[in-house]
Design a protein around this motif. Sequence first.
Motif, PDB file in Angstrom:
ATOM      1  N   UNK A 147       0.331  -9.159 -44.390  1.00 54.04           N
ATOM      2  CA  UNK A 147       0.028  -7.551 -43.425  1.00 54.04           C
ATOM      3  C   UNK A 147       0.539  -6.486 -43.878  1.00 54.04           C
ATOM      4  N   UNK A 148      -0.787  -5.678 -43.580  1.00 58.56           N
ATOM      5  CA  UNK A 148      -0.481  -4.391 -44.127  1.00 58.56           C
ATOM      6  C   UNK A 148       1.218  -3.796 -44.103  1.00 58.56           C
ATOM      7  N   UNK A 149       1.469  -3.614 -45.101  1.00 57.37           N
ATOM      8  CA  UNK A 149       2.635  -2.947 -45.980  1.00 57.37           C
ATOM      9  C   UNK A 149       2.311  -0.860 -45.737  1.00 57.37           C
ATOM     10  N   UNK A 196     -12.435  -2.150 -36.010  1.00 56.01           N
ATOM     11  CA  UNK A 196     -12.027  -3.499 -35.602  1.00 56.01           C
ATOM     12  C   UNK A 196      -9.966  -3.548 -35.402  1.00 56.01           C
ATOM     13  N   UNK A 197      -9.675  -4.084 -35.099  1.00 55.18           N
ATOM     14  CA  UNK A 197      -8.035  -3.628 -35.258  1.00 55.18           C
ATOM     15  C   UNK A 197      -7.576  -5.239 -36.943  1.00 55.18           C
ATOM     16  N   UNK A 198      -7.222  -4.110 -37.796  1.00 53.43           N
ATOM     17  CA  UNK A 198      -6.723  -4.764 -38.895  1.00 53.43           C
ATOM     18  C   UNK A 198      -5.300  -5.074 -38.923  1.00 53.43           C
ATOM     19  N   UNK A 199      -5.323  -6.367 -39.278  1.00 49.42           N
ATOM     20  CA  UNK A 199      -4.371  -7.097 -39.470  1.00 49.42           C
ATOM     21  C   UNK A 199      -3.562  -6.953 -41.166  1.00 49.42           C
ATOM     22  N   UNK A 200      -4.126  -7.830 -41.080  1.00 50.48           N
ATOM     23  CA  UNK A 200      -4.047  -7.642 -43.325  1.00 50.48           C
ATOM     24  C   UNK A 200      -4.693  -7.020 -44.539  1.00 50.48           C
TER      25      UNK A 200
END
Length: 559
Positions: A392-394, A381-385
């Motif tokens: 948001x992923x840094x 699955x697409x990860x956004x957090x």
Amino acid sequence: MTLNPLDNINQLVVEAVADAIVAAGIVSREELPAITLEVPKDKSHGDLATNAAMQLTRIAKKNPRQIAEAILEHLDTGKASIEKAEIAGPGFINFTLNKSYLYPVIGLVQQEGENYGRVSIGQGQKVQMEFVSANPTGSLHLGHARGAAVGDALCNVLDFAGYKVTREYYINDAGNQVVNLCKSIEARYLQELGQDVEMPEDGYHGEDIKGFAKELVAEKGDSLLSLDSEERTVFFRQYGLEKELDKIKRDLNRFRVHFDEWFSETSLYEKGLVEKVLEELKAKGEAYEKDGATWLRTTDYGDDKDRVLVKNDGTYTYLTPDIAYHRNKYERGYDRMINIWGADHHGYIPRMKAAMEALGNDPDKLTVLIAQMVSLFQDGEKVKMSKRTGKAVTMEDLMDEVGVDAIRYFFTMRSMDSHLDFDMDLAVSTSNENPVYYVQYAHARICSVFRQAEEQGIELLPLKDINLGLLTTEHEYDILRKIGEFPHEVTLAAENFAPHRLIRYVYELASLFHSYYREERVITEDAERTQARFALLGAVRTVISNVLRLMGVSAPERM
């Protein structure tokens, strides 16, 4: 720099073909067109091929097969280690070579070591690379990480190709973002002191801003309240910029990216360079007034419309200081300037080039490369957090999750102008499906074989005492040829600003090695053959290490 055996054999074959063409009376040496060679895709077609006969049909007024036959009649095969030459198709000539021409590759790798693969196409030209250049108002994100990985790898490749490279980070420390940063820290500081104040409308709500405020209260208590408004603004601005820049530098240092120059946008205003470039454009007739604003005639240079430099409220657009910055780059005397910008800056390129040309600078000296977006996937699955922060992923999150090696390898693996899907599960897996693991394991496996030799008391001989003629399998020839191709791959990667070529190259080399290791024993009952195979493996290890170093990826000795 010693001539690479592959270049040497190509040169000898070209000379042999040229001599044969002239000896056959097809054309004079003065009329002779450039002869090109290529490696046939099908190995059964030999080692090299040329279409010289087809090139000569117009001059010789004969069909290509007749020309090819005449070339072969006069070909001196001994000069270029040619074992067999055959005509194929409409007039191609295929050459099968005596593989002994490959053996000197090992000596060249041993001789040059970590410098094997270096080329001199850059001829010391000064290149400035500006990349990452994120606003100092928050954490670096995935787009910055891709720009950092590709930018740094490209700098390494250009250096390896003979260019003199300067890495530069442009600090956007003037403008609304910094004003909002300053106001956000001030608001959080006052909140920490118990005051009921609201965050500014365009403020930054990150946890780092709250952290800065807590630190300020711990260090200075309420003493900042005694400063007048202007003094307090100056303090919060400077404090916030230093804190954010420190964090950016810390993340980049961990990511193995180091800059030679940190150029402040504010310095452009302090030195009057923004006003100076604006006046120069007006004096040249390149800027004009309309509707209370100042415009740049970018349409004269191919842009789709003219661009505003000064808005009707008297403030500059983003373009104006950027023009002053790029003008400054030209004045610093670089032979070439390369920017890596994010995917949303594509339309910005023609106007910047137009502005440089309007100022009398050569726009072709400026190259802008676009790094497309990265999408993260985990568990399909697409990860956004971020799991840790819910935000948001840094870049920091990603380094914590999968490590620097995997990020740098994966982010450089594709051409930067293509979208990248990053599979986090694959990046941390210890399987052959994980390309960075696969390549690093090849290096570690070779190191392991060398340790086995030491444990078994096998003393490895100097190359001059080793019979490389015992390397006779097709696998060994393939590996030798691939090693010999490395300098050419460096040349192509540098010329095309394409470090991903070297990722593909090292994967192919690792694949050849793993295949060889499955099929052949390195330590055999034949002591001489064992010595030859260790010489071959040593060369493979050096080349893998050299490529990974250029990509900013480690070459582990154990895994």
